[in-house]
Design a protein around this motif. Structure first.
Motif, PDB file in Angstrom:
ATOM      1  N   LEU A 353       0.806  -1.221   0.000  1.00 40.49           N
ATOM      2  CA  LEU A 353       0.000   0.000   0.000  1.00 40.49           C
ATOM      3  C   LEU A 353       0.842   1.276   0.000  1.00 40.49           C
ATOM      4  O   LEU A 353       0.519   2.229  -0.714  1.00 40.49           O
ATOM      5  N   PRO A 354       1.941   1.347   0.780  1.00 37.88           N
ATOM      6  CA  PRO A 354       2.779   2.543   0.694  1.00 37.88           C
ATOM      7  C   PRO A 354       3.346   2.766  -0.705  1.00 37.88           C
ATOM      8  O   PRO A 354       3.476   3.909  -1.157  1.00 37.88           O
ATOM      9  N   ALA A 355       3.683   1.678  -1.407  1.00 35.75           N
ATOM     10  CA  ALA A 355       4.202   1.822  -2.771  1.00 35.75           C
ATOM     11  C   ALA A 355       3.124   2.372  -3.699  1.00 35.75           C
ATOM     12  O   ALA A 355       3.404   3.214  -4.568  1.00 35.75           O
ATOM     13  N   LEU A 356       1.902   1.914  -3.531  1.00 34.72           N
ATOM     14  CA  LEU A 356       0.805   2.439  -4.359  1.00 34.72           C
ATOM     15  C   LEU A 356       0.597   3.929  -4.095  1.00 34.72           C
ATOM     16  O   LEU A 356       0.286   4.694  -5.013  1.00 34.72           O
ATOM     17  N   ARG A 357       0.780   4.328  -2.836  1.00 32.35           N
ATOM     18  CA  ARG A 357       0.670   5.752  -2.513  1.00 32.35           C
ATOM     19  C   ARG A 357       1.761   6.554  -3.216  1.00 32.35           C
ATOM     20  O   ARG A 357       1.535   7.676  -3.674  1.00 32.35           O
ATOM     21  N   MET A 358       2.939   5.975  -3.333  1.00 33.05           N
ATOM     22  CA  MET A 358       4.057   6.670  -3.961  1.00 33.05           C
ATOM     23  C   MET A 358       3.752   7.025  -5.410  1.00 33.05           C
ATOM     24  O   MET A 358       4.180   8.065  -5.920  1.00 33.05           O
ATOM     25  N   VAL A 359       3.013   6.161  -6.120  1.00 37.05           N
ATOM     26  CA  VAL A 359       2.789   6.379  -7.553  1.00 37.05           C
ATOM     27  C   VAL A 359       1.423   6.986  -7.841  1.00 37.05           C
ATOM     28  O   VAL A 359       1.049   7.157  -9.005  1.00 37.05           O
ATOM     29  N   SER A 360       0.681   7.329  -6.805  1.00 38.58           N
ATOM     30  CA  SER A 360      -0.676   7.830  -6.999  1.00 38.58           C
ATOM     31  C   SER A 360      -0.694   9.160  -7.748  1.00 38.58           C
ATOM     32  O   SER A 360       0.099  10.067  -7.458  1.00 38.58           O
ATOM     33  N   LEU A 361      -1.627   9.283  -8.674  1.00 37.98           N
ATOM     34  CA  LEU A 361      -1.810  10.548  -9.390  1.00 37.98           C
ATOM     35  C   LEU A 361      -2.468  11.609  -8.514  1.00 37.98           C
ATOM     36  O   LEU A 361      -2.486  12.789  -8.882  1.00 37.98           O
ATOM     37  N   ASP A 362      -2.990  11.201  -7.361  1.00 39.10           N
ATOM     38  CA  ASP A 362      -3.633  12.154  -6.464  1.00 39.10           C
ATOM     39  C   ASP A 362      -2.618  13.028  -5.729  1.00 39.10           C
ATOM     40  O   ASP A 362      -2.988  14.046  -5.138  1.00 39.10           O
ATOM     41  N   ARG A 363      -1.361  12.649  -5.743  1.00 35.42           N
ATOM     42  CA  ARG A 363      -0.337  13.467  -5.107  1.00 35.42           C
ATOM     43  C   ARG A 363      -0.104  14.733  -5.924  1.00 35.42           C
ATOM     44  O   ARG A 363      -0.414  14.785  -7.118  1.00 35.42           O
ATOM     45  N   GLU A 364       0.475  15.730  -5.290  1.00 33.55           N
ATOM     46  CA  GLU A 364       0.872  16.930  -6.029  1.00 33.55           C
ATOM     47  C   GLU A 364       2.260  16.709  -6.614  1.00 33.55           C
ATOM     48  O   GLU A 364       3.186  16.301  -5.911  1.00 33.55           O
ATOM     49  N   HIS A 365       2.394  16.970  -7.913  1.00 36.10           N
ATOM     50  CA  HIS A 365       3.651  16.760  -8.619  1.00 36.10           C
ATOM     51  C   HIS A 365       4.152  18.080  -9.197  1.00 36.10           C
ATOM     52  O   HIS A 365       3.370  18.841  -9.787  1.00 36.10           O
ATOM     53  N   TYR A 366       5.456  18.323  -9.052  1.00 31.72           N
ATOM     54  CA  TYR A 366       6.082  19.526  -9.605  1.00 31.72           C
ATOM     55  C   TYR A 366       7.392  19.141 -10.287  1.00 31.72           C
ATOM     56  O   TYR A 366       8.041  18.157  -9.900  1.00 31.72           O
ATOM     57  N   ARG A 367       7.799  19.893 -11.280  1.00 33.64           N
ATOM     58  CA  ARG A 367       9.153  19.761 -11.802  1.00 33.64           C
ATOM     59  C   ARG A 367      10.105  20.330 -10.741  1.00 33.64           C
ATOM     60  O   ARG A 367       9.908  21.437 -10.252  1.00 33.64           O
TER      61      ARG A 367
END
Length: 580
Positions: A353-367
């Motif tokens: 489950l922590p790994a799935l959280r790592m790749v979730s699109l729901d996270r905020e992503h920035y360059r």
């Protein structure tokens, strides 16, 4: 005749020089003839920085340079944090400890298998092994809870079975033995995200209070050492603090714990648990030994990329055949429209489950960029950029990952980044009950590069801060040196004074600059890690020997294992001399 004279430096609050003899500071404010001289006019002279939260347990057994910490002015590191490490350990239990370190700290199994010599069984034997080695920094070690548990209980310890009174007594004895042999303290983790790569919880996570009190009893018997802890998130902050208080009352020794500013429902019914912790630190200190929060001066976040541990498509089924390809070939395959369409249509698959959280699109992503931006604005978030362009977030993320021939790095800030600001990190920095730490160097090789925090603190919070918004230079330096030294009882370092250990930095504050992280494949078995360069650190000195000049190693390795002394003092540095 001095061994080394540093002339003309600004010792934070005054102009002067420092003379060094036999690895110690011999003079301050004046110098005499010396075998080696450094002209430091126009630069500042600081004590060497101290990071009390690293994971060099493995790297210290196979490398002499403990980068990236040593590349950012750190001259002493404390390892063995979070209850994970490699001693004590019987041969039959090695695989269990490797799996734990791989999952909790993102150190690849193949790297550890190739690098660890495993010439020890007991913790004192591990210290004896390190005592034979030479480093570019000094190394102090804590004995970690999970290896203790597995050593005493075997597979029952791995499976998190309740410990018997007899087993708890053996754990206490191992802690007492370790402190007597020179360990700096004991550590544990109660954090639910600390799991093996297969998703199995760390052996220490749900240990009963009586077992934790057994570790504290070991400190009490030894009459020395510190307790390091990561609190549980399935309990209230008030209950966790009360537990820490009981551990200190049992041991009579200082305790520090990871403290991150978050506005997430990690604690039952508490959106701002970090404020509860701060209030308790200010109003409910146990008598005799302090409790302190270990804090970080920028957002706690992770880095994602094609050449890193995770990215938004790394757990999609169609990525599996690409994972082990060389980066150029992987990039070429991902640019194929058919593969692109397949990856964009899939969802990640994993039992972790922590790994799935790592790749979730729901996270905020920035360059992240170069120079790196650790305080991005909401408008720079990839999802918002995609929405303005009429695209899906996944589609734009895919393109971002392919930038710079697949070397681009995405940044996902979380803790210490409330309302897209670092104000909370600033609050924690100014709190007298906190210690700047959490560099995590030696771990998370493909996820973070937080060992660069000294350079960030001196630029973002000192040189570049708006008037009244940052820290004074003396306060920042004290946060990086005297206070962490005091927190773990290393009273021989952390300040510039006659008789102190000659661990120093010469810094051109105006030129100080942090570069973006870059991937190097220089670990055992060709393993990958992130490193992050800095400009403006003119020299780093350990035990009177110059270990780095202008960011480049000199080849000198004066760093040694620091064995704990039974008479180390815990003098308060909070209101001490700002000269350092």
């Amino acid at each position: 005749m001095l061994d080394l004279a540093i002339r003309g430096a600004l010792i934070v609050d005054g102009t002067g020089g420092v003379g060094i003899a036999s690895g110690r500071i011999a003079t301050v404010g004046r110098t005499g003839p010396a075998r080696e001289e450094i002209d430091a006019r126009g630069r500042i002279l600081t004590p060497g920085f101290i990071d009390i939260h690293t994971h060099f347990d493995g790297q210290a057994t196979w490398e002499n340079r403990l980068a990236p910490s040593s590349e950012h002015g750190v001259t002493t590191v404390v390892t063995g944090n979070c209850g994970v490490g490699f001693a004590p350990c019987r041969p039959d239990d090695r695989d269990a400890l490797l799996a734990l370190m791989e999952g909790v700290e993102d150190v690849p199994d193949v790297v550890m298998a190739a690098g660890l010599p495993w010439t020890w069984t007991s913790f004192p034997e591990f210290l004896d092994f390190l005592d034979q080695r030479q480093f570019d920094v000094d190394v102090a070690v804590q004995i970690p809870h999970s290896p203790i548990r597995v050593f005493v209980m075997g597979q029952r310890g791995v499976d998190r079975a309740p410990a018997t009174p007899g087993e708890i007594e053996r754990m206490a004895a191992l802690v007492e033995e370790a402190i007597g042999a020179g360990a700096i303290g004991v550590s544990t983790s109660r954090f639910l995200l600390h799991r093996t790569k297969a998703g199995k919880l760390s052996p220490s996570v749900d240990a009963a209070e009586q077992e934790l009190l057994g570790l504290a009893e070991g400190l009490r018997r030894a009459g020395d050492g510190v307790f390091q802890l990561i609190a549980a998130v399935d309990s209230t902050a008030a209950d966790e603090y009360a537990l820490m208080r009981r551990l200190v009352e049992k041991s009579g020794r200082p305790l520090s714990f990871t403290l991150v500013a978050e506005q997430l429902p990690n604690y039952p019914g508490e959106k701002d648990a970090w404020r509860v912790f701060r209030h308790r630190l200010a109003t409910d200190q146990p008598a005799g030994a302090p409790i302190r929060g270990q804090i970080f001066p920028r957002p706690i976040g992770t880095l994602l990329g094609l050449d890193l541990s995770y990215h938004p498509f790394s757990l999609n089924p169609s990525y599996a055949p690409l994972r082990d390809l060389p980066l150029p070939e992987r990039v070429a395959r991902m640019r194929d429209p058919t593969i692109r369409a397949r990856l964009l249509a899939e969802t990640p698959q994993s039992d972790n489950l922590p790994a799935l959280r790592m790749v979730s699109l729901d996270r905020e992503h920035y360059r992240l960029g170069d120079p790196p931006r650790y305080d991005p604005t909401p408008d720079e978030e990839i999802g918002r950029l995609a929405a303005r362009a009429g695209r899906s977030k996944a589609d734009l993320l895919y393109d971002c990952l392919l930038e710079d021939d697949g070397k681009a790095i995405l940044y996902c800030p979380s803790g210490n980044f409330i309302d897209h600001r670092l104000d909370a990190a600033g609050e924690l920095l100014r709190d007298p009950n906190t210690i700047v730490a959490l560099g995590d160097a030696g771990a998370h090789y493909g996820m973070i590069c937080d060992a660069s925090y000294p350079t960030f603190l001196l630029t973002y919070w000192v040189r570049d801060a708006a008037p009244g918004a940052g820290l004074t230079l003396p306060d920042a330096v004290r946060k990086l040196s005297a206070i962490p030294a005091d927190a773990v009882g290393l009273s021989d370092r952390g300040t510039i004074a006659v008789g102190k250990k000659a661990d120093l930095n010469i810094i051109d504050l105006e030129r100080l600059r942090l570069h973006g992280p870059a991937v190097f494949h220089d670990l055992p078995a060709g393993g990958r890690r992130l490193r992050q360069r800095a400009d403006g650190i003119a020299a780093t000195i350990v035990s009177g020997e110059v270990t780095y000049r202008d960011g480049l190693p000199t080849g000198r390795l004066p760093g040694r294992l620091v064995r704990r002394g039974r008479t180390a003092a815990f003098a308060s540095c909070t209101n001490g001399d700002s000269r350092s």
